[in-house]
Design a protein around this motif. Structure first.
Motif, PDB file in Angstrom:
ATOM      1  N   PHE A   1      17.247  -2.203   2.192  1.00 43.06           N
ATOM      2  CA  PHE A   1      17.310  -2.724   0.721  1.00 43.06           C
ATOM      3  C   PHE A   1      15.828  -2.869   0.034  1.00 43.06           C
ATOM      4  O   PHE A   1      15.821  -2.409  -1.112  1.00 43.06           O
ATOM      5  N   MET A   2      14.874  -3.514   0.817  1.00 41.71           N
ATOM      6  CA  MET A   2      13.466  -3.914   0.131  1.00 41.71           C
ATOM      7  C   MET A   2      12.962  -2.431  -0.416  1.00 41.71           C
ATOM      8  O   MET A   2      12.366  -2.627  -1.337  1.00 41.71           O
ATOM      9  N   TRP A   3      12.876  -1.486   0.606  1.00 43.56           N
ATOM     10  CA  TRP A   3      11.918  -0.328   0.028  1.00 43.56           C
ATOM     11  C   TRP A   3      12.571   0.474  -0.952  1.00 43.56           C
ATOM     12  O   TRP A   3      12.103   0.941  -1.998  1.00 43.56           O
ATOM     13  N   PRO A   4      14.004   0.668  -0.858  1.00 43.70           N
ATOM     14  CA  PRO A   4      14.642   1.424  -2.130  1.00 43.70           C
ATOM     15  C   PRO A   4      14.625   0.613  -3.439  1.00 43.70           C
ATOM     16  O   PRO A   4      14.527   1.150  -4.515  1.00 43.70           O
ATOM     17  N   LEU A   5      14.632  -0.682  -3.113  1.00 40.03           N
ATOM     18  CA  LEU A   5      14.424  -1.659  -4.317  1.00 40.03           C
ATOM     19  C   LEU A   5      13.117  -1.381  -5.215  1.00 40.03           C
ATOM     20  O   LEU A   5      13.066  -1.427  -6.585  1.00 40.03           O
ATOM     21  N   MET A   6      12.090  -1.240  -4.334  1.00 39.11           N
ATOM     22  CA  MET A   6      10.759  -1.155  -4.878  1.00 39.11           C
ATOM     23  C   MET A   6      10.432   0.408  -5.440  1.00 39.11           C
ATOM     24  O   MET A   6      10.049   0.328  -6.477  1.00 39.11           O
ATOM     25  N   ILE A   7      10.740   1.162  -4.527  1.00 40.43           N
ATOM     26  CA  ILE A   7      10.353   2.547  -5.119  1.00 40.43           C
ATOM     27  C   ILE A   7      11.400   3.161  -5.883  1.00 40.43           C
ATOM     28  O   ILE A   7      11.040   4.158  -6.654  1.00 40.43           O
ATOM     29  N   GLY A   8      12.771   2.676  -5.794  1.00 39.91           N
ATOM     30  CA  GLY A   8      13.640   3.202  -6.792  1.00 39.91           C
ATOM     31  C   GLY A   8      13.317   2.994  -8.298  1.00 39.91           C
ATOM     32  O   GLY A   8      13.833   3.776  -9.066  1.00 39.91           O
TER      33      GLY A   8
ATOM     34  N   GLY B   1       3.216  10.513  -7.450  1.00 42.37           N
ATOM     35  CA  GLY B   1       4.537  10.798  -7.989  1.00 42.37           C
ATOM     36  C   GLY B   1       5.879  10.599  -7.734  1.00 42.37           C
ATOM     37  O   GLY B   1       6.765  11.413  -8.305  1.00 42.37           O
ATOM     38  N   PHE B   2       6.249  10.017  -6.600  1.00 36.96           N
ATOM     39  CA  PHE B   2       7.183   9.976  -5.952  1.00 36.96           C
ATOM     40  C   PHE B   2       8.268   8.657  -6.341  1.00 36.96           C
ATOM     41  O   PHE B   2       9.140   8.383  -5.942  1.00 36.96           O
ATOM     42  N   GLY B   3       7.552   7.935  -7.200  1.00 34.85           N
ATOM     43  CA  GLY B   3       8.202   6.607  -7.891  1.00 34.85           C
ATOM     44  C   GLY B   3       9.630   6.770  -8.542  1.00 34.85           C
ATOM     45  O   GLY B   3       9.460   7.576  -9.460  1.00 34.85           O
ATOM     46  N   GLY B   4      10.675   6.246  -8.218  1.00 35.61           N
ATOM     47  CA  GLY B   4      12.013   6.527  -8.962  1.00 35.61           C
ATOM     48  C   GLY B   4      12.384   7.968  -8.268  1.00 35.61           C
ATOM     49  O   GLY B   4      13.433   8.683  -8.826  1.00 35.61           O
ATOM     50  N   GLU B   5      11.983   8.546  -7.121  1.00 29.59           N
ATOM     51  CA  GLU B   5      12.405   9.926  -6.794  1.00 29.59           C
ATOM     52  C   GLU B   5      12.999   9.919  -5.499  1.00 29.59           C
ATOM     53  O   GLU B   5      12.804   8.906  -4.745  1.00 29.59           O
ATOM     54  N   PHE B   6      13.818  10.922  -5.159  1.00 23.47           N
ATOM     55  CA  PHE B   6      14.425  10.926  -3.647  1.00 23.47           C
ATOM     56  C   PHE B   6      13.351  10.963  -2.553  1.00 23.47           C
ATOM     57  O   PHE B   6      13.515  10.161  -1.688  1.00 23.47           O
ATOM     58  N   LEU B   7      12.323  11.772  -2.825  1.00 18.35           N
ATOM     59  CA  LEU B   7      11.500  11.965  -1.815  1.00 18.35           C
ATOM     60  C   LEU B   7      10.569  10.661  -1.649  1.00 18.35           C
ATOM     61  O   LEU B   7      10.203  10.349  -0.242  1.00 18.35           O
ATOM     62  N   GLY B   8      10.562   9.631  -2.566  1.00 15.64           N
ATOM     63  CA  GLY B   8       9.872   8.343  -2.284  1.00 15.64           C
ATOM     64  C   GLY B   8      10.896   7.451  -1.179  1.00 15.64           C
ATOM     65  O   GLY B   8      10.145   6.936  -0.633  1.00 15.64           O
ATOM     66  N   LEU B   9      12.005   7.911  -1.203  1.00 18.77           N
ATOM     67  CA  LEU B   9      12.772   6.719  -0.310  1.00 18.77           C
ATOM     68  C   LEU B   9      12.814   7.513   1.044  1.00 18.77           C
ATOM     69  O   LEU B   9      12.902   6.469   1.785  1.00 18.77           O
ATOM     70  N   VAL B  10      12.691   8.795   1.276  1.00 25.01           N
ATOM     71  CA  VAL B  10      12.736   9.263   2.696  1.00 25.01           C
ATOM     72  C   VAL B  10      11.402   9.763   3.196  1.00 25.01           C
ATOM     73  O   VAL B  10      11.139   9.552   4.651  1.00 25.01           O
ATOM     74  N   LEU B  11      10.362  10.067   2.656  1.00 28.70           N
ATOM     75  CA  LEU B  11       9.067  10.608   2.998  1.00 28.70           C
ATOM     76  C   LEU B  11       8.282   9.602   4.016  1.00 28.70           C
ATOM     77  O   LEU B  11       7.869   9.941   4.920  1.00 28.70           O
ATOM     78  N   PRO B  12       8.421   8.343   3.612  1.00 30.41           N
ATOM     79  CA  PRO B  12       7.504   7.342   4.549  1.00 30.41           C
ATOM     80  C   PRO B  12       7.966   7.218   5.868  1.00 30.41           C
ATOM     81  O   PRO B  12       7.317   6.643   6.767  1.00 30.41           O
TER      82      PRO B  12
ATOM     83  N   PRO C   1       0.829  -1.131   0.097  1.00 26.59           N
ATOM     84  CA  PRO C   1       0.050  -0.002  -0.092  1.00 26.59           C
ATOM     85  C   PRO C   1       0.903   1.187  -0.067  1.00 26.59           C
ATOM     86  O   PRO C   1       0.408   2.212  -0.555  1.00 26.59           O
ATOM     87  N   LEU C   2       2.059   1.180   0.681  1.00 30.46           N
ATOM     88  CA  LEU C   2       2.877   2.481   0.930  1.00 30.46           C
ATOM     89  C   LEU C   2       3.402   2.526  -0.700  1.00 30.46           C
ATOM     90  O   LEU C   2       3.676   3.916  -0.978  1.00 30.46           O
ATOM     91  N   TYR C   3       3.766   1.492  -1.360  1.00 31.15           N
ATOM     92  CA  TYR C   3       4.214   1.636  -2.528  1.00 31.15           C
ATOM     93  C   TYR C   3       3.122   2.564  -3.480  1.00 31.15           C
ATOM     94  O   TYR C   3       3.670   3.407  -4.305  1.00 31.15           O
ATOM     95  N   PHE C   4       2.052   1.888  -3.511  1.00 29.16           N
ATOM     96  CA  PHE C   4       1.073   2.628  -4.282  1.00 29.16           C
ATOM     97  C   PHE C   4       0.738   4.087  -4.095  1.00 29.16           C
ATOM     98  O   PHE C   4       0.544   4.857  -4.794  1.00 29.16           O
ATOM     99  N   MET C   5       1.063   4.286  -2.641  1.00 28.47           N
ATOM    100  CA  MET C   5       0.530   5.678  -2.274  1.00 28.47           C
ATOM    101  C   MET C   5       1.641   6.644  -2.779  1.00 28.47           C
ATOM    102  O   MET C   5       1.361   7.577  -3.256  1.00 28.47           O
ATOM    103  N   MET C   6       2.925   6.250  -2.685  1.00 22.62           N
ATOM    104  CA  MET C   6       4.192   6.947  -3.127  1.00 22.62           C
ATOM    105  C   MET C   6       3.932   7.325  -4.656  1.00 22.62           C
ATOM    106  O   MET C   6       4.364   8.112  -5.214  1.00 22.62           O
ATOM    107  N   SER C   7       3.759   6.176  -5.510  1.00 24.74           N
ATOM    108  CA  SER C   7       3.787   6.081  -6.748  1.00 24.74           C
ATOM    109  C   SER C   7       2.563   6.970  -7.598  1.00 24.74           C
ATOM    110  O   SER C   7       2.608   7.697  -8.318  1.00 24.74           O
ATOM    111  N   GLU C   8       1.428   6.862  -6.791  1.00 25.09           N
ATOM    112  CA  GLU C   8       0.244   7.811  -7.056  1.00 25.09           C
ATOM    113  C   GLU C   8       0.557   9.076  -6.828  1.00 25.09           C
ATOM    114  O   GLU C   8       0.133  10.030  -7.567  1.00 25.09           O
TER     115      GLU C   8
END
Length: 284
Positions: free
Chosen positions: A220-227, A144-155, A135-142
């Motif tokens: 590892f897991m979260w940067p791998l997914m959101i990166g 617009g933070f997928g593949g972005e630096f903010l997507g790594l740190v914001l959650p 769910p967190l991945y879908f929230m960040m992707s929706e």
């Protein structure tokens, strides 16, 4: 030798044997723990042909070619290191700031439903990360933070249940008389928090700082997914290198050594505090 002296000598001998046995077990455990790191360091300074012919051994002569070659690969390790440092700095600063404020509110402020809210918040520790990561991945992707630096740190910037729990227990041990004395002198809530409570809780805060740095440096897991293969940290860059150059073990070991080197330096600098943090965590 008297009859009374013999049991004393026997007890002393048993204590010596017990101490020797303890040290043997500890030395064996230390060697078992350190051996993989030593093998990785030796392999990192060997040429691939030397490793293939001799196995892991003392590099004769040692070479830095594996480390210089990291900058020539598809994943830029220099950029990954900078991203990792940025993530760790922002997440650590955010977690400590918001955890300190939340813990002080739960420990010293009075508001309706305080205890219920705290235990509900603490109960999230029982939820496995794999349950929330999708769910967190879908929230960040929706957002617009997928593949972005903010997507790594914001959650992870807005505190953690473990940090809030540990700080709350520490703040509750501070004598109420000190807080009342500051209020009588005209100090407000913020002055009490950052002028009295935080300085008196320095050991616990440093403990949380070390735990947060190590956990997010190794994340590892979260940067791998959101990166999304557009932004890398050291852990994902090393994994990508292992997939691409699985036959070049020396190159992978060089990347692994670079990834763990800052944590080794951190341990050398704060080793006394780390031991104290283990003691504090066990008491809590």
């Amino acid at each position: 030798m008297s009859a009374e002296a013999r049991p004393v000598g026997a007890n002393r001998g048993a204590r010596v044997l017990g101490a020797v046995g303890t040290y043997v077990v500890l030395i064996g455990a230390a060697l078992l723990t350190l051996t993989p790191f030593l093998l990785a360091i030796m392999a990192a300074f060997m040429e691939p042909r030397q490793l293939a012919s001799q196995g892991v051994s003392l590099p004769m002569p040692p070479t830095l070619d594996n480390f210089t070659a990291l900058g020539e690969r598809r994943v830029d390790f220099g950029e990954a290191a900078l991203v990792t440092v940025g993530v760790v700095l922002l997440v650590t600063a955010g977690q400590l700031l918001f955890s300190v404020m939340a813990a002080f509110a739960f420990a010293r402020l009075r508001f309706p439903g305080r205890n219920l809210l705290f235990w509900v918040f603490l109960a999230t520790l029982m939820v496995p990360q794999v349950v929330t990561v999708i769910p967190l991945y879908f929230m960040m992707s929706e957002a617009g933070f997928g593949g972005e630096f903010l997507g790594l740190v914001l959650p992870f910037m807005f505190g953690s249940p473990y940090a809030v729990f540990l700080l709350r227990e520490q703040f509750r041990q501070i004598p109420q008389e000190l807080i009342d004395a500051m209020r009588m002198d005209g100090a407000g809530t913020w002055s009490i928090l950052f002028g009295l409570v935080v300085p008196l809780s320095r050991s616990t805060i440093v403990t949380l700082l070390l735990i947060t740095v190590v956990s997010h440096w190794n994340n590892f897991m979260w940067p791998l997914m959101i990166g999304q293969n557009r932004i890398h940290v050291l852990t994902t860059a090393t994994a990508s290198l292992q997939e691409q150059y699985s036959n070049n073990i020396t190159l992978v070991m060089a990347a692994s050594v670079l990834a763990m080197l800052p944590l080794i330096v951190l341990f050398v600098i704060f080793q006394k505090q780390i031991v104290r943090s283990i003691r504090i965590s066990s008491f809590r």
